[in-house]
Write an enzyme that holds these catalytic residues in place. Structure first.
Site, short mmCIF file in Angstrom:
data_model
loop_
_atom_site.label_atom_id
_atom_site.label_comp_id
_atom_site.label_asym_id
_atom_site.label_seq_id
_atom_site.Cartn_x
_atom_site.Cartn_y
_atom_site.Cartn_z
N ARG A 105 36.57 42.81 34.34
CA ARG A 105 37.96 43.12 34.71
C ARG A 105 38.60 41.83 35.23
O ARG A 105 38.12 41.26 36.20
CB ARG A 105 37.98 44.21 35.78
N HIS A 148 48.12 41.50 39.47
CA HIS A 148 47.23 41.49 40.64
C HIS A 148 47.88 40.55 41.67
O HIS A 148 47.32 39.53 42.04
CB HIS A 148 45.83 41.04 40.24
N GLU A 193 46.44 47.91 42.94
CA GLU A 193 46.67 48.28 44.34
C GLU A 193 48.13 48.16 44.77
O GLU A 193 48.47 47.31 45.62
CB GLU A 193 45.78 47.43 45.25
N ASN A 319 39.71 51.53 43.66
CA ASN A 319 39.05 50.49 44.46
C ASN A 319 38.74 51.09 45.83
O ASN A 319 39.63 51.64 46.48
CB ASN A 319 39.97 49.28 44.66
N TYR A 321 36.59 50.41 49.62
CA TYR A 321 35.83 49.49 50.47
C TYR A 321 35.29 50.11 51.77
O TYR A 321 34.17 49.84 52.14
CB TYR A 321 36.69 48.26 50.81
N GLU A 377 36.87 48.39 41.62
CA GLU A 377 36.40 47.43 42.62
C GLU A 377 35.59 48.16 43.68
O GLU A 377 35.99 49.21 44.18
CB GLU A 377 37.55 46.74 43.38
C1 FCB Z 1 41.16 44.26 47.11
C2 FCB Z 1 41.80 43.32 46.12
C3 FCB Z 1 40.88 42.24 45.62
C4 FCB Z 1 39.95 41.73 46.69
C5 FCB Z 1 39.28 42.86 47.44
C6 FCB Z 1 38.33 42.43 48.51
O1 FCB Z 1 42.13 44.82 47.93
O2 FCB Z 1 42.27 44.02 45.01
O3 FCB Z 1 41.67 41.24 45.04
O4 FCB Z 1 40.61 40.86 47.51
O5 FCB Z 1 40.26 43.69 47.99
#
Ligand code: FCB
Length: 471
Positions: A105, A148, A193, A319, A321, A377
């Site tokens: 990607r 992006h 995002e 995405n 985290y 992600e």
């Molecule tokens: C996301 C972004 C990516 C990267 C990760 C850690 O928010 O899409 O570019 O910075 O976080």
């Protein structure tokens, strides 16, 4: 779901060495990850890796401008050189292929491919043609994100995402790219995002262009989503064989107590992080609770906009985290209440794989038209160092294993998830945190541009080899 994804796996020993039988990564035999059509790849983004910001007619982007302002990016870092991928792309593709990764990607830098009048910049376009052709030659599935975060500065000078016209300029850009690159792209994502572009860019100012006003954030979001909606039919017309989608970051919010006020706070957190984007895309309306959180910030929406925004998608990129523990702020919002004693990454983000599973299964309940999902992600930053030519990124190996287990659990609960991209292929420019935070499965020494494969990448490669051998 009752069981805790993180409890299923062994604690890792840093002593586990290459080729050891005690493999700390390979998923259990009953994991859906063994399905050979579950795509496993890695992700990057243009401004974070390319460098070469003044070359071959590339115009300035809002991130060039923002990172040049003292105090905006840690240590004054900028993306001017980054991983120098613009010059090293061939070796980087070799590296990706040698790791056996099946998908890549990447994103296109809008300011590289169009001039200020909207005319094509051949040299910039040719860079992406060469890159995508090589990826296809290597048999790698290509996911291309059009936006992006590197908006051309000349568009920001005319209001950026606060100006409705930017959405139409984006559709022109999507038109050009899909005409030029059709046949080399397996999946197009319009935006990465939009929450970050709208909220961090225009709501709290932590990201470019650095404006801070809630009303700006909601209007910027509307224009971003409109840009997406205008681009999808253009992409369909120019490149019918590819998939079209969008990438959203999602956040898990949990309540600090059972009190009704804290429960409401957690709900509002998720409205602000998830429903603000997913409701317009999948239900054709903004969640009204958002305007309880930010009273008086309703964006200007013209007739037909919501239909444009909610046109069907082929896939939704997710995405994920971390989670945020919240309590009521005593008014109509929430405040973060960081939990003590939990595992965190170099970013300070809590490692919480169950959040990914719970959000995905929740979306399946909420959105009856939920498209097939790719995790576009997921990953973590650690303070990785090369010692004797090796990088033992033990926490990342465990992180990836636990999050892939959460994905497997969501699949088993009926969510249609078709792939997963590690963030990131290599250490890179981590926006406001510069080069200090290392998210790669490949280490980058920024003084020499030497790439060193981390232990995590070796284990992913080993798993992919085993999976191939079984097929
Ligand atoms: C996301 C972004 C990516 C990267 C990760 C850690 O928010 O899409 O570019 O910075 O976080």
């Amino acid at each position: 779901m009752a069981n805790d994804a993180s409890a299923v796996f062994d604690t890792l020993s840093p002593a586990v060495s290459k080729g050891s039988l005690a493999d700390p990564f390979t998923p259990p035999a009953d994991s859906s990850l063994w399905r050979k059509n579950f795509l496993l790849g890695a992700a990057t983004a243009s401004y974070q890796i390319e460098g070469a910001v003044n070359e071959d007619g590339r115009l300035p982007s809002i991130w060039d401008t923002f990172s040049a302002i003292p105090g905006k990016v840690l240590a004054g870092d900028t993306g001017a050189v980054a991983c120098d991928h613009y010059h090293r792309w061939e070796a980087d593709v070799e590296m990706l292929a040698s790791l056996g990764l099946e998908g890549y990607r990447l994103s296109i830098a809008w300011p590289r491919v169009m001039d200020a009048a909207g005319a094509p910049n051949r040299k910039g376009i040719d860079f992406y043609k060469r890159l995508l052709n090589r990826l296809k030659e290597k048999g790698i599935t290509t996911f291309v994100t059009l936006y992006h975060w590197d908006l051309p500065q000349h568009l920001e000078d005319r209001g950026g995402w606060l100006n409705r016209d930017t959405a139409y300029r984006f559709a022109d850009y999507a038109d050009l790219m899909s005409c030029e690159l059709a046949g080399t792209v397996d999946a197009w994502a319009t935006l990465n995002e939009p929450w970050c572009s709208a909220y961090l860019g225009y709501g709290n100012g932590h990201h470019a262009p650095g404006l801070a006003n809630d009303r700006f954030a909601t209007q910027a979001m509307h224009h971003l989503l409109l840009a997406h909606g205008l681009a999808v039919p253009v992409l369909r017309a120019n490149d019918p064989a590819s998939q079209k989608g969008i990438v959203a970051n999602i956040g898990r919010g949990t309540a600090n107590s059972d009190s009704a006020a804290d429960q409401r706070a957690a709900h509002l957190f998720e409205v602000q992080h998830n429903a603000w984007i997913l409701d317009p895309l999948l239900k054709g309306s903004y969640p009204q609770d958002l305007f309880e959180l930010w009273p008086g910030t309703e964006p200007l929406v013209l007739d037909g906009d919501m239909e444009t925004i909610s046109a069907p998608l082929d896939f939704l990129g997710i995405n994920y985290y971390f989670r945020t523990n919240v309590a009521s702020d005593g008014a109509h919002g929430f405040r973060d209440v960081p939990l003590e004693g939990v595992e965190r990454t170099q970013m300070g983000w809590e490692v919480y794989p169950d959040g990914l599973r719970d959000l995905l299964t929740g979306f399946k309940e909420t959105y009856h038209n939920l498209p097939p999902i790719y995790i576009t992600e997921n990953g973590m930053a650690s303070d990785d160092e090369v010692t004797d030519g090796r990088v033992e990124d033990t926490q990342r190996i465990s992180f990836l294993k636990r999050h892939l287990a959460a994905v497997d659990q969501a699949i088993k609960a009926g969510v249609d998830i078709r792939g997963y991209f590690l963030w990131s292929l290599m250490d890179n420019f981590e926006w406001a945190f510069g080069y200090e935070r290392r998210f790669g499965v490949v280490h980058v020494d920024y003084s020499t541009q030497k790439r060193t494969i981390k232990r995590s990448a070796e284990l992913v490669e080993k798993f992919l080899q085993e999976r191939k051998a079984k097929a």
